[in-house]
Design a protein around this motif. Structure first.
Motif, short mmCIF file in Angstrom:
data_model
loop_
_atom_site.label_atom_id
_atom_site.label_comp_id
_atom_site.label_asym_id
_atom_site.label_seq_id
_atom_site.Cartn_x
_atom_site.Cartn_y
_atom_site.Cartn_z
N ALA A 278 -2.77 -34.35 -7.86
CA ALA A 278 -2.21 -34.83 -6.60
C ALA A 278 -2.01 -33.66 -5.65
O ALA A 278 -1.64 -32.57 -6.07
N LEU A 279 -2.23 -33.88 -4.40
CA LEU A 279 -2.08 -32.85 -3.39
C LEU A 279 -0.89 -33.16 -2.49
O LEU A 279 -0.50 -34.31 -2.36
N PRO A 280 -0.33 -32.13 -1.84
CA PRO A 280 0.85 -32.36 -0.99
C PRO A 280 0.52 -32.96 0.37
O PRO A 280 1.38 -33.02 1.23
N LEU A 281 -0.72 -33.39 0.59
CA LEU A 281 -1.14 -33.93 1.88
C LEU A 281 -1.85 -35.26 1.68
O LEU A 281 -2.55 -35.47 0.70
N THR A 282 -1.72 -36.13 2.66
CA THR A 282 -2.41 -37.41 2.65
C THR A 282 -3.91 -37.18 2.78
O THR A 282 -4.36 -36.36 3.58
N ALA A 283 -4.69 -37.91 2.00
CA ALA A 283 -6.15 -37.79 2.06
C ALA A 283 -6.66 -38.22 3.43
O ALA A 283 -6.12 -39.13 4.05
N GLY A 284 -7.72 -37.55 3.88
CA GLY A 284 -8.36 -37.89 5.15
C GLY A 284 -8.63 -36.66 5.98
O GLY A 284 -8.45 -35.52 5.52
N GLN A 285 -9.04 -36.89 7.22
CA GLN A 285 -9.37 -35.81 8.15
C GLN A 285 -8.16 -35.49 9.02
O GLN A 285 -7.80 -36.28 9.88
N TRP A 286 -7.53 -34.33 8.77
CA TRP A 286 -6.41 -33.87 9.57
C TRP A 286 -6.97 -33.17 10.81
O TRP A 286 -7.95 -32.43 10.72
N THR A 287 -6.35 -33.38 11.96
CA THR A 287 -6.83 -32.77 13.20
C THR A 287 -5.93 -31.60 13.60
O THR A 287 -4.73 -31.60 13.36
N LEU A 288 -6.54 -30.64 14.23
CA LEU A 288 -5.83 -29.45 14.67
C LEU A 288 -4.87 -29.77 15.80
O LEU A 288 -5.21 -30.50 16.73
N ASP A 289 -3.67 -29.22 15.73
CA ASP A 289 -2.72 -29.24 16.84
C ASP A 289 -2.90 -27.90 17.55
O ASP A 289 -2.32 -26.89 17.14
N PRO A 290 -3.72 -27.84 18.60
CA PRO A 290 -4.04 -26.55 19.23
C PRO A 290 -2.85 -25.91 19.93
O PRO A 290 -2.85 -24.70 20.15
N PHE B 187 -10.62 -22.21 20.11
CA PHE B 187 -11.08 -22.41 18.73
C PHE B 187 -10.88 -23.86 18.35
O PHE B 187 -10.09 -24.58 18.96
N GLU B 188 -11.62 -24.27 17.33
CA GLU B 188 -11.50 -25.60 16.76
C GLU B 188 -11.39 -25.44 15.26
O GLU B 188 -11.94 -24.49 14.69
N ALA B 189 -10.69 -26.35 14.61
CA ALA B 189 -10.58 -26.31 13.16
C ALA B 189 -10.36 -27.73 12.65
O ALA B 189 -9.82 -28.58 13.35
N GLY B 190 -10.79 -27.95 11.43
CA GLY B 190 -10.61 -29.25 10.80
C GLY B 190 -10.21 -29.06 9.35
O GLY B 190 -10.63 -28.11 8.69
N LEU B 191 -9.39 -29.96 8.87
CA LEU B 191 -8.94 -29.95 7.48
C LEU B 191 -9.25 -31.31 6.88
O LEU B 191 -8.75 -32.33 7.36
N THR C 146 -12.36 -31.51 -3.49
CA THR C 146 -12.85 -32.36 -2.40
C THR C 146 -12.12 -32.07 -1.09
O THR C 146 -12.18 -32.86 -0.16
N CYS C 147 -11.45 -30.92 -1.02
CA CYS C 147 -10.78 -30.48 0.21
C CYS C 147 -11.63 -29.40 0.87
O CYS C 147 -12.28 -28.61 0.18
N SER C 148 -11.59 -29.36 2.19
CA SER C 148 -12.34 -28.31 2.89
C SER C 148 -11.71 -28.00 4.24
O SER C 148 -10.99 -28.82 4.82
N VAL C 149 -12.01 -26.80 4.71
CA VAL C 149 -11.55 -26.34 6.01
C VAL C 149 -12.76 -25.81 6.77
O VAL C 149 -13.59 -25.09 6.18
N PHE D 287 -1.81 -28.83 11.54
CA PHE D 287 -2.70 -29.98 11.54
C PHE D 287 -1.88 -31.26 11.55
O PHE D 287 -0.78 -31.32 11.03
N VAL D 288 -2.47 -32.31 12.15
CA VAL D 288 -1.81 -33.61 12.29
C VAL D 288 -2.45 -34.58 11.31
O VAL D 288 -3.67 -34.68 11.22
N GLU D 289 -1.59 -35.31 10.59
CA GLU D 289 -2.02 -36.26 9.58
C GLU D 289 -2.91 -37.35 10.16
O GLU D 289 -2.67 -37.81 11.27
#
Length: 184
Positions: free
Chosen positions: A12-24, A48-52, A60-63, A180-182
């Motif tokens: 289990a991970l401490p974050l909800t699964a899915g695509q988190w978006t950057l809070d620039p 810059f742009e970033a995705g989680l 199965t996690c990536s940045v 990042f935003v959930e």
């Protein structure tokens, strides 16, 4: 962390699964390089742009991240123009720096992220020490935000950016402060 945070276990991970978006507005890409070996010059990249992407397991996690190199800001416009020019970053031919994680591991607040960093035509493996700051509900947008601080170091010569040695050190320290935003 708030009560919605998932405990970190091997599955289990401490974050909800899915695509988190950057809070620039609450993120920054900074660096430090030594000048003449006696002092440090600090700077940031403003664009810059970033995705989680969070999956069910660490595998199965990536940045991913892309930094516009012409957005450099060291607090001195003349220096920024020189660093952006053809004998240093050469932003006309190397407009961006890109990162893609290849491995993430850790637990609690301490993590390691390895990945491929590309500047121009050169790609090298880099490692970042990552501190997970936690997850909190934002009073502004009502959504959960996750915070991370990542620190790493690269050698300019590894990316064919060795101009100015030894006036400028070969080593560049990188610091990323990312929020990042959930996913909804």
């Amino acid at each position: 962390m708030n009560s919605k945070t998932i405990a970190t276990t091997p599955t289990a991970l401490p974050l909800t699964a899915g695509q988190w978006t950057l809070d620039p507005y609450h993120s920054a890409v900074g660096f430090t390089i030594r000048h003449l070996g006696i002092s440090k010059v600090r700077g940031e990249f403003g664009r810059f742009e970033a995705g989680l992407t969070v999956g069910g397991t660490l595998d199965t996690c990536s940045v991913t991240a892309t930094v516009a190199l012409d957005s450099i800001d060291t607090g001195n416009a003349d220096r920024d123009a020189h660093v952006s020019g053809p004998d240093m970053l050469d932003v006309a031919n190397r407009p961006a720096m890109a990162f893609r994680s290849t491995r993430i591991e850790g637990q609690g607040s301490d993590w390691i992220m390895e990945g491929d960093l590309t500047i121009g035509e050169v790609t090298r493996s880099v490692t970042f020490d990552v501190e997970f700051g936690g997850v909190e509900d934002s009073v502004v947008d009502g959504r959960r935000h996750a915070g991370f601080e990542a620190k790493g170091e690269i050698r300019r010569s590894d990316f064919d950016l060795g101009f100015g040695l030894p006036v400028l050190s070969d080593s560049v320290k990188i610091q990323l402060d990312m929020q990042f935003v959930e996913p909804q």
